[in-house]
Design an enzyme around this catalytic site. Structure first.
Site, PDB file in Angstrom:
ATOM      1  N   ARG A 186       1.315  -1.150  -0.017  1.00 53.56           N
ATOM      2  CA  ARG A 186       0.103   0.081   0.095  1.00 53.56           C
ATOM      3  C   ARG A 186       1.090   0.953  -0.203  1.00 53.56           C
ATOM      4  NH1 ARG A 186      -4.873  -2.158   3.888  1.00 53.56           N
ATOM      5  NH2 ARG A 186      -6.382  -2.625   2.187  1.00 53.56           N
ATOM      6  N   LYS A 189     -19.038 -16.148   1.800  1.00 47.88           N
ATOM      7  CA  LYS A 189     -21.504 -15.701   2.435  1.00 47.88           C
ATOM      8  C   LYS A 189     -21.776 -15.455   1.470  1.00 47.88           C
ATOM      9  CE  LYS A 189     -20.866 -14.845   6.849  1.00 47.88           C
ATOM     10  NZ  LYS A 189     -21.024 -13.923   7.808  1.00 47.88           N
ATOM     11  N   GLY A 191      -8.812  -7.534  -1.663  1.00 52.20           N
ATOM     12  CA  GLY A 191      -9.123  -8.310  -0.140  1.00 52.20           C
ATOM     13  C   GLY A 191      -8.755 -10.481  -1.097  1.00 52.20           C
ATOM     14  N   GLY A 241     -13.789  -3.740  -0.032  1.00 50.46           N
ATOM     15  CA  GLY A 241     -14.664  -3.259   0.906  1.00 50.46           C
ATOM     16  C   GLY A 241     -15.259  -1.677  -0.030  1.00 50.46           C
TER      17      GLY A 241
HETATM   18  P1  AMP Z   1     -15.245 -13.529   1.291  1.00 48.20           P
HETATM   19  O1  AMP Z   1     -14.541 -13.035   2.217  1.00 48.20           O
HETATM   20  O2  AMP Z   1     -16.639 -13.372   1.445  1.00 48.20           O
HETATM   21  O3  AMP Z   1     -14.626 -12.925   0.057  1.00 48.20           O
HETATM   22  O4  AMP Z   1     -14.686 -14.795   1.674  1.00 48.20           O
HETATM   23  C1  AMP Z   1     -12.743 -15.044   2.169  1.00 48.20           C
HETATM   24  C2  AMP Z   1     -13.343 -16.722   2.781  1.00 48.20           C
HETATM   25  O5  AMP Z   1     -14.460 -17.741   2.324  1.00 48.20           O
HETATM   26  C3  AMP Z   1     -11.830 -17.295   2.414  1.00 48.20           C
HETATM   27  O6  AMP Z   1     -11.611 -17.418   4.006  1.00 48.20           O
HETATM   28  C4  AMP Z   1     -12.211 -18.978   2.126  1.00 48.20           C
HETATM   29  O7  AMP Z   1     -11.459 -19.836   2.971  1.00 48.20           O
HETATM   30  C5  AMP Z   1     -13.643 -18.790   2.414  1.00 48.20           C
HETATM   31  N1  AMP Z   1     -13.920 -20.296   1.736  1.00 48.20           N
HETATM   32  C6  AMP Z   1     -14.239 -19.965   0.546  1.00 48.20           C
HETATM   33  N2  AMP Z   1     -14.683 -21.296  -0.133  1.00 48.20           N
HETATM   34  C7  AMP Z   1     -15.693 -21.530   1.029  1.00 48.20           C
HETATM   35  C8  AMP Z   1     -15.815 -23.055   1.567  1.00 48.20           C
HETATM   36  N3  AMP Z   1     -16.800 -23.468   0.367  1.00 48.20           N
HETATM   37  N4  AMP Z   1     -16.044 -23.390   2.482  1.00 48.20           N
HETATM   38  C9  AMP Z   1     -15.788 -22.647   3.927  1.00 48.20           C
HETATM   39  N5  AMP Z   1     -14.806 -21.677   3.950  1.00 48.20           N
HETATM   40  C10 AMP Z   1     -15.119 -21.140   2.420  1.00 48.20           C
END
Ligand code: AMP
Length: 396
Positions: free
Chosen positions: A36, A199, A353, A376
Site C-alpha cells: 500500500r 457468504k 481483499g 470494501g
Molecule cells: P469473502 O471474505 O466473503 O470473500 O470470503 C473469503 C473466505 O471464504 C476465505 O477465507 C475462504 O477460505 C472462504 N471460503 C471459500 N470457499 C469456502 C468453502 N467452500 N467453505 C468454507 N469457506 C470457504
C-alpha cells in the site's frame, strides 16, 4: 473519470494535504507488506514534481479503539519506510490535532514531507466530524484523496475535509475508478463476473448489480453451497447460510441462465488441510459429515470455456478455502486462466481483499490488468454505489 485529479490543478508553492491508504500490516513494529505504501508512490512523486511548498500525509492504520491512541497502530514505522522509498527525509507528527504539528509542517523545507499520526487516534474521525476535519485542514491549501481503500467510508479525513478546500483525486484513486467504473458502465463484452468467498449475504447487492450488467456470473466458494441448498440439494456439513436461502432462491429465479454454479466439488471430511478428500459431481448429494471446500476440475473446465469468450472479467472472492493448499487448486486454476486471458488482451480486474491475496499467492499478481487495493471499496463500486470519498471531490 468525471473528477479532477492532481493533473488538473496547480500545486506549485502550495501545501498539499494528501489522504493515503497506509493501512499496512505491522507485526512487532515491522511492516510485513509495504504494497500500500508503494502503491501511493506514483501520486506522491507526481505531487513533488509539481514543486509544492510541502506535502502532509494522513492515513488510518488498523482498528484502534475509536479515538484512542494505541502505539501498536502508530504510523511512525510507515513514515520511516516511506523515507527509504522516497529517498528523502520524512518527518512525523505525533499529534495531528496539536498546534505543534502545524508549526512542524510550516517549518518543513520546500518540498518537505510530513506524515501525521493515525487519523483514528482522534475522536470524531469515524463519525465524519467536521470539527476534526477543520483540524486536518490546517495542513493544506489543496486536498488530494488517493486512499481508494477508504473511499467507501465517510470519515473526517476522507469526506468532511474534502469540503474545506479544493479537493482532487490522486493517481491511484484515478486508476482504481477508471478500471472498476469503466468495467461496470461500459464493459467490452462479453463481460463475465466471477464471484466467490464465504457468504451470499455479504454479496447480495454485488450479485444483483452484476446480474444486471454482466453477461454471465460464475459462482464459486462457500456461497455456492447456499445456492445448492436453495435448489433443495443436500450439502452435508458444508458452510450454508440458512438465513440467506430465500434470497438465494430469489436470485436464482431472477438470474435465468446468467448465474452459473459449479458442477463438481472437492469435498473433505473435516475443515483442515490434511482431511480426507474426494471429488464429486454436485448433481449428487454431499455425504453427511462431508463439506465442499473447493470447486472441482470439471467446473474449472466449464468456467474456462465461458471465460475464453470474454473480453472483460471481474473477479471477487476465492473459489474455495484457498488458505489451505489442498483446497486452493480451483482458485489457482481460475487465477491462471485469467493470467492467460490477460496476455491475449482480455481486461481482467481483481477486486481487493481475498481475491487479490489469492492472485498474489498464485504468483500471478503482475499478470492481471488491474488488482484493486481496496476490498470494501471495490465491492461497493461493484454494487453500483457512489463512494462518499469520491463524491466529495471536484467535478471536471
Ligand atoms: P469473502 O471474505 O466473503 O470473500 O470470503 C473469503 C473466505 O471464504 C476465505 O477465507 C475462504 O477460505 C472462504 N471460503 C471459500 N470457499 C469456502 C468453502 N467452500 N467453505 C468454507 N469457506 C470457504
Amino acid at each position: 473519470m468525471n473528477k479532477q485529479t492532481i493533473r488538473d490543478i496547480d500545486l506549485k508553492g502550495k501545501r498539499v494535504l494528501v489522504r493515503v491508504d497506509f493501512n499496512v500490516p505491522i507485526e512487532n513494529g515491522k511492516i510485513t507488506d509495504d504494497t500500500r505504501i508503494t502503491a501511493a508512490l506514483p501520486t506522491l512523486k507526481a505531487i513533488l514534481d509539481k514543486r509544492p511548498r510541502a506535502v502532509v500525509l494522513m492515513s488510518h492504520l488498523g482498528r484502534p479503539k475509536d479515538g484512542v491512541p494505541d502505539p501498536k497502530f502508530s504510523l511512525r514505522p510507515v513514515a520511516d519506510e516511506l523515507s527509504k522509498l522516497l529517498g528523502k527525509p520524512v518527518a512525523f507528527a505525533e499529534d495531528a490535532t496539536s498546534e505543534a504539528a502545524v508549526q512542524q509542517a510550516n517549518s518543513l523545507p520546500d518540498g518537505g514531507v510530513l506524515v501525521l499520526e493515525n487519523t483514528r487516534f482522534y475522536p470524531g474521525e469515524t463519525k465524519n466530524d467536521p470539527e476534526l476535519a477543520k483540524k486536518f485542514a490546517r495542513f493544506g491549501e489543496v486536498f488530494v484523496n488517493d486512499a481508494f481503500g477508504s473511499a467507501h467510508r465517510a470519515h473526517s479525513s476522507t469526506e468532511a475535509v474534502a469540503h474545506l478546500m479544493p479537493a482532487v483525486a490522486g493517481l491511484l484513486m484515478e486508476k482504481e475508478l477508471d478500471y472498476l467504473a469503466t468495467a461496470l458502465e461500459n464493459p467490452k463484452r462479453p463481460f463475465v463476473a466471477i464471484l466467490g468467498g464465504a457468504k451470499v449475504s455479504d454479496k447480495i447487492k454485488v450479485i444483483e448489480s452484476l446480474l444486471a450488467k454482466a453477461d454471465k456470473v460464475l459462482i464459486g466458494g462457500g456461497m455456492a453451497n447456499t445456492f445448492f441448498r436453495a435448489q433443495g440439494r443436500k450439502t452435508g456439513a458444508s458452510l450454508v447460510e440458512e438465513t440467506a436461502l430465500d434470497t438465494a432462491k430469489g436470485l436464482l429465479a431472477k438470474a435465468g441462465g446468467k448465474l452459473v454454479l459449479p458442477v463438481d466439488g472437492v469435498i473433505a471430511d473435516a475443515f483442515k488441510n490434511d482431511a480426507s478428500t474426494k471429488t464429486i459431481s454436485l448433481s449428487e448429494d454431499v455425504p453427511e459429515g462431508w463439506q465442499i471446500l473447493d470447486i472441482g476440475p470439471k467446473t474449472v473446465e466449464e468456467y474456462r470455456k465461458i471465460l475464453n469468450d470474454a473480453k472483460t472479467v471481474v473477479w471477487n472472492g476465492p473459489m474455495g478455502v484457498f488458505e489451505m493448499e489442498n483446497f486452493a487448486k480451483g482458485t489457482n486454476a481460475i487465477a491462471q486462466i485469467l493470467a492467460d486471458l490477460t496476455s491475449k488482451g482480455v481486461i481482467t480486474i481483481i477486486g481487493g481483499g481475498d481475491s487479490a491475496a489469492a492472485v498474489q499467492q498464485a504468483g500471478l499478481a503482475d499478470k492481471m490488468t488491474h488488482i484493486s487495493t481496496g476490498g470494501g471499496a471495490s465491492l461497493e463500486l461493484l454494487e453500483g454505489q457512489v463512494l462518499p470519498g469520491v463524491a466529495a471531490l471536484k467535478d471536471r
